[in-house]
Write a protein that holds these residues in place. Structure first.
Motif, PDB file in Angstrom:
ATOM      1  N   VAL A 289      42.345  22.939  -5.550  1.00  0.00           N
ATOM      2  CA  VAL A 289      42.674  23.614  -6.814  1.00  0.00           C
ATOM      3  C   VAL A 289      42.918  22.571  -7.901  1.00  0.00           C
ATOM      4  O   VAL A 289      43.325  21.444  -7.613  1.00  0.00           O
ATOM      5  CB  VAL A 289      43.920  24.546  -6.729  1.00  0.00           C
ATOM      6  CG1 VAL A 289      43.709  25.659  -5.740  1.00  0.00           C
ATOM      7  CG2 VAL A 289      45.178  23.767  -6.406  1.00  0.00           C
TER       8      VAL A 289
ATOM      9  N   PHE B 202      39.494  29.983 -11.081  1.00  0.00           N
ATOM     10  CA  PHE B 202      40.480  30.074 -10.008  1.00  0.00           C
ATOM     11  C   PHE B 202      40.508  31.492  -9.415  1.00  0.00           C
ATOM     12  O   PHE B 202      40.604  31.653  -8.189  1.00  0.00           O
ATOM     13  CB  PHE B 202      41.866  29.655 -10.513  1.00  0.00           C
ATOM     14  CG  PHE B 202      42.919  29.780  -9.451  1.00  0.00           C
ATOM     15  CD1 PHE B 202      42.844  29.006  -8.301  1.00  0.00           C
ATOM     16  CD2 PHE B 202      43.956  30.689  -9.594  1.00  0.00           C
ATOM     17  CE1 PHE B 202      43.796  29.139  -7.289  1.00  0.00           C
ATOM     18  CE2 PHE B 202      44.909  30.828  -8.590  1.00  0.00           C
ATOM     19  CZ  PHE B 202      44.839  30.052  -7.440  1.00  0.00           C
TER      20      PHE B 202
ATOM     21  N   ARG C 199      48.777  27.497  -9.550  1.00  0.00           N
ATOM     22  CA  ARG C 199      47.599  28.036  -8.856  1.00  0.00           C
ATOM     23  C   ARG C 199      47.730  27.799  -7.348  1.00  0.00           C
ATOM     24  O   ARG C 199      47.401  28.674  -6.540  1.00  0.00           O
ATOM     25  CB  ARG C 199      46.316  27.370  -9.381  1.00  0.00           C
ATOM     26  CG  ARG C 199      45.968  27.834 -10.773  1.00  0.00           C
ATOM     27  CD  ARG C 199      44.710  27.156 -11.294  1.00  0.00           C
ATOM     28  NE  ARG C 199      44.497  27.540 -12.693  1.00  0.00           N
ATOM     29  CZ  ARG C 199      43.663  26.941 -13.519  1.00  0.00           C
ATOM     30  NH1 ARG C 199      42.944  25.902 -13.104  1.00  0.00           N
ATOM     31  NH2 ARG C 199      43.530  27.349 -14.759  1.00  0.00           N
TER      32      ARG C 199
END
Ligand code: 5AD
Ligand code: SF4
Length: 468
Positions: free
Chosen positions: A335, A345, A388
């Protein structure tokens, strides 16, 4: 055609160090000790078993703590900054050991020291480090040690080579799980990855050498054998023997005995239906596939230089599941790759939902000096990546639990690893699908197969009782 040299261990250098260790033993009444510390991936674990093996051959005794060792070898990793920082910090702690024992020799090996800037840093700021030894020249340990024992000078040259060393002794940590390198290096140059720069070009071992090693392991009673390479699906590319990875696997599967075969790692662009068919038809091949996805966004995959898109990934994944309904699939996800938008994402999260991995290894992108991604615009702020990352972990935890739920009340074959490190009174082991299983200690020895009936499932473990 094959350009790669097949080199053997330098036995003159081994003999020279042996003379030194024999003299030490005569004076001190014990053999000199070697401590090997490993960072990073399974390939490094396998490399460290060779470092220990060579040290043993040269007369050292392998010990599990750095104190009172005469030789310390730190086998480093460069995949993310964190791994490098940890290795440097540990090497820093060895300064006081050197002060206590002037005869101590410290060598820093592996991926980190192949990078010019790290070699320079060690040379300048870590004066108690005696030598560095890069990944492709680990088999030169005897020569370096012989040189070091004969002179005071530190050895910091870069001597990377594109060879394959055969006949290097291996001191294996386990007597029932084994690692077998089948190829070295990587030609893929994923834009974030340092591996092609520190492990050099792809080169495969000869099939006969791999087959002989696996046969020997099976004969010795090894139960779980993992074939290693950065991209095993490139095995044999450009070699005259014309055997690809699926062919090799088929040959190994034909070996008689009570063992399972695994392999790591596969690149989705090279994972073939032929390989899946060999797996599905095999007797010994574990129904577990580690297939790094890295990102679920086609735009990011392109920037990563991965050479596949979501559709291609799902195509091979669906084929695997069709051929092997009990297949476990694990993956790697990064990520915060440069330029990753919220929408990119979300695509990754959507792919996790669709792919339903049993487990993932997830990483926050770490810029690596000299790789294209480190120079890309739009590096993602740490806070954004961290948020994230949290969401990714939470989603996968739920998906991993869902993947394990069908195993409730099933009786699974488990290879025992001995006492659990976390739960006293419990044993742990792994299934063919590489799932961790815990059950009450009934005296089963590590390395034995048992059947366990599962009565509780968690995202990353199964619990149950042994059945007779
Ligand atoms: N930053 C974060 N993760 C990385 N990996 C490789 N390079 C990087 C990097 N620069 C991850 C990939 C790979 C795994 C072994 O490590 O997901 O598959
Ligand atoms: Fe790195 Fe990509 Fe090679 Fe894997 S395939 S080692 S991620 S460059």
């Amino acid at each position: 055609m094959r350009e790669v040299d097949r080199v053997l261990l330098n036995t003159d250098a081994v003999a020279e160090v042996r003379r030194h260790t024999a003299q030490f033993a005569a004076e001190r009444g014990r053999r000199p000790r070697v401590f090997v510390l490993t960072f990073g991936c399974q390939q490094n674990v396998a490399d460290s078993e060779k470092l220990s093996g060579m040290a043993c051959e040269m007369g050292y005794e392998v010990v599990t703590a750095p104190e009172n060792a005469e030789l310390i070898l730190v086998n480093t990793c460069a995949i993310r900054e964190h791994a490098e920082k940890r290795a440097l910090s540990i090497v820093g702690q060895y300064k006081h050991l050197k002060e206590q024992n002037k005869g101590l020799i410290i060598g820093v090996c592996g991926c980190m020291v192949v990078q010019e800037h790290r070699r320079e840093q060690l040379k300048k700021s870590y004066p108690y480090v005696d030598f560095v030894l890069g990944t492709s020249v680990l088999h030169r340990l005897p020569e370096i040690l012989a040189k070091k024992l004969a002179q005071k000078r530190r050895i910091f040259g870069s001597e990377e080579e594109n060879a394959i060393a055969e006949g290097v002794p291996i001191c294996r940590e386990s007597n029932y799980r084994a690692w077998v390198s089948i190829m070295y290096g990587c030609n893929n140059f994923c834009s974030y990855c340092i591996v092609p720069y520190v492990r050099g070009r792809e080169r495969s071992r000869a099939p006969a050498d791999v087959i002989a090693e696996v046969k020997e392991l099976v004969a010795k009673g090894y139960k779980d054998i993992t074939l290693l390479g950065q991209n095993v699906n490139s095995y044999g590319k450009g070699e005259a023997h014309g055997m690809d990875f699926a062919d090799l696997l088929e040959r190994l599967d034909a070996i008689e005995g009570d063992f399972i075969l695994r392999f790591m790692t596969s690149h989705p662009k090279d994972a073939t239906r032929k390989l899946v068919d060999v797996m599905a038809g095999g007797k010994h091949i574990a129904h577990h596939f580690h297939l790094p996805l890295q990102s679920g966004s086609d735009a990011i995959l392109k920037q990563m230089n991965r050479h596949y898109d979501r559709a291609a990934y799902l195509d091979i994944l669906d084929y695997m599941r069709e051929k092997m309904p009990d297949l476990a699939v694990t993956s790697d996800i990064i990520v915060g790759f440069p330029g990753e938008t919220d929408a990119d994402f979300e695509d990754t999260l959507a792919m996790l939902q669709r792919a339903r991995f049993d487990m993932i290894y997830s990483f926050i992108y770490s810029p690596r000096k000299g790789t294209p991604a480190a120079e890309m615009a739009d590096q993602i702020p740490k806070e954004v990546s961290a948020k994230r990352f949290e969401r990714l972990l939470a989603l996968q935890e739920a998906l991993s639990l869902a993947a394990n739920e069908p195993l409730l009340h099933k009786t699974l074959r488990v290879l025992c690893d001995g006492a659990s490190k976390t739960d006293t009174g419990m044993l742990s082991g792994r299934t063919e699908q590489n799932k961790i299983v815990f059950w009450p200690d009934d005296g089963t020895e590590a390395g034995a197969w048992v059947w366990v009936e599962i009565d509780r499932v968690a995202p990353f473990a199964l619990y149950g009782n042994k059945v007779k």
